[in-house]
Design an enzyme around this catalytic site. Structure first.
Site, PDB file in Angstrom:
ATOM      1  N   ASP A 101       0.833  -1.202   0.000  1.00 43.61           N
ATOM      2  CA  ASP A 101       0.000   0.000   0.000  1.00 43.61           C
ATOM      3  C   ASP A 101       0.875   1.262   0.000  1.00 43.61           C
ATOM      4  OD1 ASP A 101      -2.283   1.491   0.039  1.00 43.61           O
ATOM      5  OD2 ASP A 101      -2.827   1.058   2.114  1.00 43.61           O
TER       6      ASP A 101
ATOM      7  N   ARG B  77       1.724  -4.907   6.197  1.00 43.92           N
ATOM      8  CA  ARG B  77       1.030  -3.875   5.410  1.00 43.92           C
ATOM      9  C   ARG B  77       1.836  -2.593   5.484  1.00 43.92           C
ATOM     10  NH1 ARG B  77      -5.276  -2.423   4.527  1.00 43.92           N
ATOM     11  NH2 ARG B  77      -4.910  -0.753   3.039  1.00 43.92           N
TER      12      ARG B  77
ATOM     13  N   ASN C  21       1.427   3.381  -2.881  1.00 45.86           N
ATOM     14  CA  ASN C  21       2.031   3.805  -4.162  1.00 45.86           C
ATOM     15  C   ASN C  21       1.577   5.214  -4.533  1.00 45.86           C
ATOM     16  OD1 ASN C  21       3.009   1.237  -4.287  1.00 45.86           O
ATOM     17  ND2 ASN C  21       1.717   0.564  -5.980  1.00 45.86           N
TER      18      ASN C  21
ATOM     19  N   ILE D  96      -6.927  -5.174   7.516  1.00 43.60           N
ATOM     20  CA  ILE D  96      -6.709  -6.383   6.710  1.00 43.60           C
ATOM     21  C   ILE D  96      -7.337  -6.198   5.321  1.00 43.60           C
ATOM     22  CG2 ILE D  96      -7.091  -8.900   6.599  1.00 43.60           C
ATOM     23  CD1 ILE D  96      -5.375  -8.172   8.968  1.00 43.60           C
TER      24      ILE D  96
ATOM     25  N   LEU E 173      11.267 -20.427  -4.339  1.00 42.46           N
ATOM     26  CA  LEU E 173      10.247 -19.551  -3.748  1.00 42.46           C
ATOM     27  C   LEU E 173       8.921 -19.630  -4.523  1.00 42.46           C
ATOM     28  CD1 LEU E 173       9.543 -17.074  -1.809  1.00 42.46           C
ATOM     29  CD2 LEU E 173      10.302 -15.612  -3.708  1.00 42.46           C
TER      30      LEU E 173
ATOM     31  N   TRP F  16     -11.527  -2.052  -8.452  1.00 37.84           N
ATOM     32  CA  TRP F  16     -12.222  -1.668  -9.688  1.00 37.84           C
ATOM     33  C   TRP F  16     -12.891  -0.306  -9.541  1.00 37.84           C
ATOM     34  CZ3 TRP F  16     -10.960  -4.555 -13.695  1.00 37.84           C
ATOM     35  CH2 TRP F  16     -10.684  -5.905 -13.519  1.00 37.84           C
TER      36      TRP F  16
ATOM     37  N   GLU G 185       1.224 -13.289  12.551  1.00 35.86           N
ATOM     38  CA  GLU G 185       1.727 -12.082  13.216  1.00 35.86           C
ATOM     39  C   GLU G 185       1.485 -10.913  12.269  1.00 35.86           C
ATOM     40  OE1 GLU G 185       2.823 -11.806  16.221  1.00 35.86           O
ATOM     41  OE2 GLU G 185       2.835 -13.954  16.641  1.00 35.86           O
TER      42      GLU G 185
ATOM     43  N   HIS H 192       2.909   3.354  -8.974  1.00 34.72           N
ATOM     44  CA  HIS H 192       2.704   1.931  -9.262  1.00 34.72           C
ATOM     45  C   HIS H 192       3.928   1.346  -9.967  1.00 34.72           C
ATOM     46  CE1 HIS H 192      -1.247   2.201  -7.723  1.00 34.72           C
ATOM     47  NE2 HIS H 192      -1.755   2.909  -8.714  1.00 34.72           N
TER      48      HIS H 192
END
Ligand code: FPP
Length: 241
Positions: free
Chosen positions: A15, A183, A17, A190, A126, A64, A202, A32
């Site tokens: 979050d 975040r 950008n 969330i 990964l 959207w 966590e 972005h």
């Protein structure tokens, strides 16, 4: 930091950008674009740290609602990122997968997603999971829909229903739940991300905007995780024996 105390699965809401760009008097698109570079850095750091799974929230079902130009820009960015990065990720033995409702995406984007998944399907390094047009409520609802069909068809009874039945039908059924949730940008929500899967994770929040999040910031989040004691409902003393 020893590997044994590192999370197996890290999930991130990328979050900030837009605010990163605004601070620099740049258009949101520039934020972005810089966000993609941060994704590259964090993937690289996760490979180095031997994290097993990295889940990134790239586009929520609520995104959207943004101005059409911004949505279009993000879609183009996803296409171009896949076009240019999928092969490089494959060469690093990274496995890519996508969760979310793809039906609203263009044919082209769906094609790139499927291609990247096929190309990297057998990789053992990964696992990068990208959540696109994803919503945690949607995920649970789809799992419940499948279960309702199974009950209707007599393959399961309502009495047999357990949390495991739901978990096994989520889009992440093949993965362990996230140990660490991150975040960026100061928001402490969330936001309909992995609602079920984050039950015991966590939670780490940082004020840093996503384009400024890299190896160093990831290291801070991992240090935070290492210093937590995860109890899963047990007492501290029980965990010591
Ligand atoms: C949140 O910042 C970011 C997004 C909605 C898009 C995330 C996309 C990327 C980081 C780019 C590409 C990702 C991949 C996996 C190729 P925001 O726009 O909500 O920022 P703001 O809250 O400051 O406005």
């Amino acid at each position: 930091m020893s590997e044994s105390t590192l999370p197996r699965h890290v999930a991130i809401i990328m979050d900030g950008n837009g605010r990163w760009a605004k601070q620099r008097l740049l258009p949101r698109a520039a934020g972005h674009k810089a966000g993609v570079e941060a994704v590259r850095q964090v993937i690289k750091a996760c490979v180095e740290k031997k994290i097993e799974i990295l889940t990134l929230f790239a586009f929520s079902s609520e995104n959207w609602r943004r101005p059409v130009q911004e949505v279009n820009y993000l879609m183009d960015l996803f296409v171009s990122a896949l076009e240019h990065e999928a092969k490089k990720l494959h060469e690093q033995n990274i496995k890519l997968s996508f969760i979310g409702d793809r039906s609203r995406f263009t044919e082209k984007l769906r094609h790139y997603m499927l291609d990247a998944e096929r190309l990297t399907a057998d990789n053992t390094g990964l696992i990068v999971v990208i959540a696109v047009n994803y919503g945690g409520q949607w995920d649970i609802c789809e799992a419940m829909r499948q279960l309702a069909v199974e009950i209707e068809e007599g393959r399961l009874t309502s009495q047999q229903l357990s949390p495991q039945h739901i978990e096994d039908r989520l889009t992440t059924a093949h993965l362990p739940p996230p140990d660490l949730f991150i975040r960026t940008s100061g928001e402490q929500r969330i936001s309909n991300f992995l609602l079920w899967q984050l039950a015991y994770s966590e939670l780490y929040f940082t004020n840093v905007f996503w384009p400024d999040f890299g190896a160093e910031e990831l290291e801070k989040a991992l240090a935070f995780y290492t210093n937590r004691e995860r109890r899963f409902g047990y007492t501290s003393d029980q965990l010591k024996v």
